[in-house]
Enzyme design. Structure first.
Site, mmCIF file in Angstrom:
data_model
loop_
_atom_site.group_PDB
_atom_site.id
_atom_site.type_symbol
_atom_site.label_atom_id
_atom_site.label_comp_id
_atom_site.label_asym_id
_atom_site.label_seq_id
_atom_site.Cartn_x
_atom_site.Cartn_y
_atom_site.Cartn_z
ATOM 1 N N GLU A 111 53.075 18.634 -13.408
ATOM 2 C CA GLU A 111 53.569 18.955 -12.069
ATOM 3 C C GLU A 111 52.567 19.796 -11.287
ATOM 4 O O GLU A 111 52.445 19.646 -10.066
ATOM 5 C CB GLU A 111 54.925 19.646 -12.178
ATOM 6 C CG GLU A 111 56.017 18.687 -12.644
ATOM 7 C CD GLU A 111 57.347 19.367 -12.883
ATOM 8 O OE1 GLU A 111 58.333 19.000 -12.218
ATOM 9 O OE2 GLU A 111 57.395 20.267 -13.742
ATOM 10 N N GLU A 131 60.544 16.241 -20.129
ATOM 11 C CA GLU A 131 61.688 17.149 -20.038
ATOM 12 C C GLU A 131 62.979 16.543 -20.577
ATOM 13 O O GLU A 131 63.793 17.240 -21.199
ATOM 14 C CB GLU A 131 61.890 17.591 -18.581
ATOM 15 C CG GLU A 131 60.945 18.679 -18.110
ATOM 16 C CD GLU A 131 59.592 18.151 -17.655
ATOM 17 O OE1 GLU A 131 58.803 18.947 -17.109
ATOM 18 O OE2 GLU A 131 59.324 16.946 -17.838
#
Length: 258
Positions: A111, A131
C-alpha cells in the site's frame, strides 16, 4: 535530525527515505508511522526538495506492512492523519514520490508503494495484499488504489486470494514501471528522479494533480475542461515563460520553481 525508524538523505532536490526496521522486514508500527509523517511533512513544505523516493533497508524487504506482533500485543494506537508510513492518506502532496521496491512489499508495504506515483521494482520483489488470510482488509488504500491501477478483475484476483505477484507480473499487470536486477531498485529510482528533475517542478506538480483529480471527475470532458489549482499556479509562473524561452534559445531551462 536523527531518526529511529527510518533514514533520511537529501541529495540536492531529491529526498531519499529508507524504512529502517530490517529486523522485522521493515514492518511499521504507530511510532514509525508518526516519525514518517513528520519526514514527509517536512518534504512537502521544503521548497528546495522536488522529488522523493521511499525504499527499504536491507536486501530482503521493502516493507512487510503492519507490525502484527505490536498489534497483537495490544500496543497499537490510532493511525496518524497522513496514513501508513505517512503516505497512504497524503492526498494533497503535489510533489512526485517514487517507490524503490527492493524486496517483499506485503500488505501495508504494498500500500505504501501504491501510494507513490511510480514503482521501480527489483527482480526479487514480491507484492501481495494478504490481509484476508489473517482476518483483515487492506484498508490503507490497497482496496481502492489497486483496482484503479490495474482494473477490478485483476485486483480482486490478488485481493480475494492474497496471492503473491512477482515484479515481472506486476509490470505486466501495470502497477510496476520498471523491473531491474536485484540490488538496483534505488539506483534505478534515482535515475527516474533525475529525469523528473530535468522538468519544470511546477509543471510536474500541475500534471500530477490534474491526473489524480481528473480520475475522480464524472466525465472526461469535465476533467479536460477543469483548470486545477496547480495548473493555474504553473500558468502564472515565471517558469511557464522560461521553458519556451529556453527551447527557443536552444539551452537548458533554469527552473526557479516560481
Amino acid at each position: 535530525m536523527p531518526h529511529q525508524f527510518c533514514e533520511v538523505r537529501d541529495e540536492g532536490r531529491l529526498r531519499i527515505v529508507t524504512l529502517n526496521r530490517p529486523e522485522v522486514m521493515n514492518a511499521l508500527h504507530t511510532d514509525a508511522n508518526e516519525e514518517l509523517e513528520a519526514v514527509w511533512d517536512d518534504f512537502a513544505a521544503n521548497p528546495d526538495l522536488w522529488v522523493g523516493i521511499v525504499t527499504g533497508a536491507g536486501d530482503r524487504a521493502f516493507s512487510a506492512g503492519n507490525d502484527l506482533k505490536v498489534q497483537a500485543a495490544g500496543k497499537r494506537r490510532p493511525m496518524p492523519p497522513s496514513g501508513f508510513a505517512g503516505l497512504t492518506n497524503r492526498f494533497g502532496l503535489e510533489k512526485p514520490v517514487i517507490a524503490a521496491v527492493n524486496g517483499i512489499a506485503m500488505g501495508g508495504g504494498f500500500e505504501i508503494a501504491l501510494a507513490c506515483d511510480l514503482i521501480i521494482a527489483a527482480e526479487n520483489a514480491l507484492f501481495a495484499l494478504p490481509e484476508t488470510r489473517v482476518g483483515l482488509v487492506a484498508g490503507a488504500g490497497g482496496l481502492h488504489r489497486l483496482p484503479r491501477a490495474i482494473g477490478p478483475k485483476q485486483a480482486l484476483g490478488m485481493i480475494l486470494t492474497g496471492r503473491r505477484v512477482s515484479a515481472a507480473e506486476g509490470q505486466a499487470l501495470g502497477f510496476v514501471n520498471e523491473v531491474v536486477p536485484q540490488g538496483e531498485a534505488l539506483p534505478a529510482a534515482m535515475r527516474w528522479a533525475a529525469l523528473i528533475l530535468e522538468c519544470s517542478p511546477l509543471a510536474v506538480r500541475a500534471s500530477k494533480q490534474a491526473v489524480y483529480a481528473g480520475l475522480d471527475e464524472e466525465s472526461l470532458a469535465k476533467a479536460i475542461g477543469t483548470m486545477y489549482p496547480a495548473q493555474a499556479r504553473n500558468r502564472d509562473s515565471q517558469d511557464y515563460i522560461e521553458g519556451p524561452k529556453a527551447f527557443a534559445e536552444k539551452r537548458k531551462p533554469n527552473w526557479r520553481n516560481m
